[in-house]
Scaffold this motif. Structure first.
Motif, PDB file in Angstrom:
ATOM      1  N   THR A  78      20.815   9.230  16.127  1.00 54.18           N
ATOM      2  CA  THR A  78      21.331   9.367  14.770  1.00 54.18           C
ATOM      3  C   THR A  78      20.474  10.319  13.948  1.00 54.18           C
ATOM      4  O   THR A  78      19.266  10.408  14.170  1.00 54.18           O
ATOM      5  N   PRO A  79      21.087  11.010  12.993  1.00 55.18           N
ATOM      6  CA  PRO A  79      20.276  11.698  11.994  1.00 55.18           C
ATOM      7  C   PRO A  79      19.722  10.639  11.033  1.00 55.18           C
ATOM      8  O   PRO A  79      20.274   9.541  10.936  1.00 55.18           O
ATOM      9  N   THR A  80      18.653  10.976  10.349  1.00 52.42           N
ATOM     10  CA  THR A  80      18.034  10.049   9.406  1.00 52.42           C
ATOM     11  C   THR A  80      18.280  10.529   7.985  1.00 52.42           C
ATOM     12  O   THR A  80      18.022  11.682   7.663  1.00 52.42           O
ATOM     13  N   PHE A  81      18.786   9.625   7.157  1.00 51.33           N
ATOM     14  CA  PHE A  81      18.987   9.895   5.740  1.00 51.33           C
ATOM     15  C   PHE A  81      18.351   8.761   4.950  1.00 51.33           C
ATOM     16  O   PHE A  81      18.629   7.589   5.218  1.00 51.33           O
ATOM     17  N   ASN A  82      17.521   9.102   3.978  1.00 50.27           N
ATOM     18  CA  ASN A  82      16.871   8.091   3.150  1.00 50.27           C
ATOM     19  C   ASN A  82      16.192   7.006   3.988  1.00 50.27           C
ATOM     20  O   ASN A  82      16.334   5.817   3.734  1.00 50.27           O
ATOM     21  N   ALA A  83      15.499   7.425   5.029  1.00 50.53           N
ATOM     22  CA  ALA A  83      14.681   6.571   5.897  1.00 50.53           C
ATOM     23  C   ALA A  83      15.477   5.600   6.765  1.00 50.53           C
ATOM     24  O   ALA A  83      14.931   4.639   7.284  1.00 50.53           O
ATOM     25  N   THR A  84      16.771   5.856   6.958  1.00 51.29           N
ATOM     26  CA  THR A  84      17.545   4.992   7.843  1.00 51.29           C
ATOM     27  C   THR A  84      18.636   5.810   8.548  1.00 51.29           C
ATOM     28  O   THR A  84      18.748   7.013   8.338  1.00 51.29           O
ATOM     29  N   PHE A  85      19.412   5.148   9.402  1.00 50.95           N
ATOM     30  CA  PHE A  85      20.473   5.837  10.137  1.00 50.95           C
ATOM     31  C   PHE A  85      21.561   6.295   9.186  1.00 50.95           C
ATOM     32  O   PHE A  85      21.674   5.828   8.052  1.00 50.95           O
ATOM     33  N   SER A  86      22.404   7.201   9.657  1.00 53.71           N
ATOM     34  CA  SER A  86      23.493   7.709   8.815  1.00 53.71           C
ATOM     35  C   SER A  86      24.559   6.626   8.635  1.00 53.71           C
ATOM     36  O   SER A  86      24.696   5.716   9.451  1.00 53.71           O
ATOM     37  N   GLY A  87      25.334   6.758   7.564  1.00 55.89           N
ATOM     38  CA  GLY A  87      26.417   5.814   7.304  1.00 55.89           C
ATOM     39  C   GLY A  87      27.469   5.824   8.393  1.00 55.89           C
ATOM     40  O   GLY A  87      27.991   4.773   8.775  1.00 55.89           O
ATOM     41  N   LEU A  88      27.799   7.002   8.919  1.00 59.64           N
ATOM     42  CA  LEU A  88      28.794   7.100   9.984  1.00 59.64           C
ATOM     43  C   LEU A  88      28.312   6.369  11.237  1.00 59.64           C
ATOM     44  O   LEU A  88      29.068   5.630  11.866  1.00 59.64           O
ATOM     45  N   PHE A  89      27.047   6.560  11.577  1.00 57.01           N
ATOM     46  CA  PHE A  89      26.456   5.904  12.745  1.00 57.01           C
ATOM     47  C   PHE A  89      26.534   4.385  12.586  1.00 57.01           C
ATOM     48  O   PHE A  89      27.001   3.672  13.478  1.00 57.01           O
ATOM     49  N   LYS A  90      26.107   3.890  11.432  1.00 59.89           N
ATOM     50  CA  LYS A  90      26.133   2.439  11.175  1.00 59.89           C
ATOM     51  C   LYS A  90      27.559   1.922  11.160  1.00 59.89           C
ATOM     52  O   LYS A  90      27.842   0.858  11.728  1.00 59.89           O
ATOM     53  N   SER A  91      28.475   2.659  10.551  1.00 63.88           N
ATOM     54  CA  SER A  91      29.867   2.223  10.496  1.00 63.88           C
ATOM     55  C   SER A  91      30.468   2.091  11.891  1.00 63.88           C
ATOM     56  O   SER A  91      31.234   1.157  12.165  1.00 63.88           O
ATOM     57  N   PHE A  92      30.105   3.012  12.782  1.00 63.10           N
ATOM     58  CA  PHE A  92      30.600   2.926  14.155  1.00 63.10           C
ATOM     59  C   PHE A  92      30.167   1.618  14.800  1.00 63.10           C
ATOM     60  O   PHE A  92      30.965   0.916  15.421  1.00 63.10           O
ATOM     61  N   PHE A  93      28.896   1.273  14.643  1.00 74.40           N
ATOM     62  CA  PHE A  93      28.412   0.044  15.266  1.00 74.40           C
ATOM     63  C   PHE A  93      28.901  -1.199  14.526  1.00 74.40           C
ATOM     64  O   PHE A  93      28.936  -2.284  15.103  1.00 74.40           O
ATOM     65  N   ASP A  94      29.337  -1.042  13.284  1.00 73.81           N
ATOM     66  CA  ASP A  94      29.950  -2.154  12.563  1.00 73.81           C
ATOM     67  C   ASP A  94      31.332  -2.485  13.114  1.00 73.81           C
ATOM     68  O   ASP A  94      31.747  -3.646  13.104  1.00 73.81           O
ATOM     69  N   VAL A  95      32.074  -1.483  13.584  1.00 71.77           N
ATOM     70  CA  VAL A  95      33.427  -1.729  14.099  1.00 71.77           C
ATOM     71  C   VAL A  95      33.454  -1.920  15.618  1.00 71.77           C
ATOM     72  O   VAL A  95      34.465  -2.377  16.155  1.00 71.77           O
ATOM     73  N   LEU A  96      32.372  -1.605  16.296  1.00 69.87           N
ATOM     74  CA  LEU A  96      32.294  -1.823  17.744  1.00 69.87           C
ATOM     75  C   LEU A  96      32.386  -3.318  18.017  1.00 69.87           C
ATOM     76  O   LEU A  96      31.690  -4.105  17.362  1.00 69.87           O
ATOM     77  N   PRO A  97      33.239  -3.755  18.939  1.00 72.82           N
ATOM     78  CA  PRO A  97      33.312  -5.188  19.242  1.00 72.82           C
ATOM     79  C   PRO A  97      31.930  -5.755  19.576  1.00 72.82           C
ATOM     80  O   PRO A  97      31.147  -5.123  20.286  1.00 72.82           O
ATOM     81  N   GLU A  98      31.648  -6.936  19.040  1.00 70.21           N
ATOM     82  CA  GLU A  98      30.314  -7.536  19.131  1.00 70.21           C
ATOM     83  C   GLU A  98      29.733  -7.564  20.531  1.00 70.21           C
ATOM     84  O   GLU A  98      28.566  -7.265  20.722  1.00 70.21           O
ATOM     85  N   GLN A  99      30.519  -7.938  21.507  1.00 74.18           N
ATOM     86  CA  GLN A  99      29.994  -8.114  22.855  1.00 74.18           C
ATOM     87  C   GLN A  99      29.895  -6.813  23.654  1.00 74.18           C
ATOM     88  O   GLN A  99      29.418  -6.822  24.774  1.00 74.18           O
ATOM     89  N   ALA A 100      30.303  -5.699  23.095  1.00 81.11           N
ATOM     90  CA  ALA A 100      30.352  -4.438  23.843  1.00 81.11           C
ATOM     91  C   ALA A 100      28.987  -3.993  24.354  1.00 81.11           C
ATOM     92  O   ALA A 100      28.892  -3.384  25.408  1.00 81.11           O
ATOM     93  N   LEU A 101      27.928  -4.293  23.623  1.00 74.65           N
ATOM     94  CA  LEU A 101      26.579  -3.861  24.035  1.00 74.65           C
ATOM     95  C   LEU A 101      25.729  -4.992  24.598  1.00 74.65           C
ATOM     96  O   LEU A 101      24.556  -4.774  24.913  1.00 74.65           O
ATOM     97  N   GLU A 102      26.295  -6.168  24.737  1.00 80.56           N
ATOM     98  CA  GLU A 102      25.506  -7.306  25.210  1.00 80.56           C
ATOM     99  C   GLU A 102      24.899  -7.024  26.580  1.00 80.56           C
ATOM    100  O   GLU A 102      25.590  -6.628  27.514  1.00 80.56           O
ATOM    101  N   ASP A 103      23.578  -7.198  26.673  1.00 80.78           N
ATOM    102  CA  ASP A 103      22.810  -6.970  27.908  1.00 80.78           C
ATOM    103  C   ASP A 103      22.920  -5.542  28.438  1.00 80.78           C
ATOM    104  O   ASP A 103      22.765  -5.302  29.628  1.00 80.78           O
TER     105      ASP A 103
END
Length: 193
Positions: A78-103
């Motif tokens: 991710t690019p960094t904006f204001n010391a954190t990840f970008s809004g688009l990056f975070k939004s993607f992981f907000d809509v990704l189904p919860e179990q998609a990255l498990e383990d």
């Protein structure tokens, strides 16, 4: 082995995509035969926003979710904006189904204008992926603008790739998750697809 590289870069060309490509190449050099698929979030921005607003993912976004759920590992940059990840990056992981990255082993990386943002790895990315039950590789990479072309970045990329490759080898191939497929089918039915 199949890896997904997620690039949250907002521009073309993008230093975020450059770092993502270098990390993918370094991991491939460590593991040999690896199928790598790059997903650029900027091309999915509307679909991500629509999924946030409606609760349902468009077919193009569902295909990305399925690719991630079927992968053996993920490299997330991710690019960094204001010391954190970008809004688009975070939004993607907000809509990704919860179990998609498990383990799932995940290598984290970020780019930014100055070295001052380097803590984004440990204060934003690592906690988010831990929350998603991913197996976060111990070594991430932060690259400031001044790092590109300077000595040291290649060594840090190499170290991160070695650590991630070791984690992938220890973890082994990811097993198919039928619960994820059933949830995706239920979401499709609810959406009227």
């Amino acid at each position: 082995m199949k890896l997904i590289v997620i690039s949250g870069g907002l521009r073309e060309p993008s230093s975020t995509r450059l770092l993502a490509d270098r990390l993918g190449a370094a991991v491939r050099a460590e593991l040999g035969q690896v199928d790598i698929e790059v997903i650029e979030l900027r091309h999915l921005a509307r679909a991500i926003t629509d999924a946030m607003l409606t609760g349902f993912a468009a077919p193009e976004l569902e295909a990305v979710f399925d690719a991630i759920a079927g992968s053996d590992g993920v490299i997330a940059v991710t690019p960094t904006f204001n010391a954190t990840f970008s809004g688009l990056f975070k939004s993607f992981f907000d809509v990704l189904p919860e179990q998609a990255l498990e383990d799932t082993p995940v290598l984290i990386a970020a780019t930014g204008g100055t070295e001052r943002h380097s803590l984004v790895l440990d204060h934003a990315l690592r906690p988010m992926f831990s929350y998603l039950h991913a197996l976060v590789s111990p070594t991430g990479v932060y690259a400031a603008t001044s790092d590109f072309g300077a000595p040291g970045l290649s060594e840090r990329i190499g170290k991160a790739a070695r650590d991630f490759a070791g984690l992938l080898e220890l973890h082994g191939p990811r097993r198919s998750d039928t619960a994820s497929a059933e949830l995706n089918e239920m979401q499709r039915l609810l959406a009227g697809a």
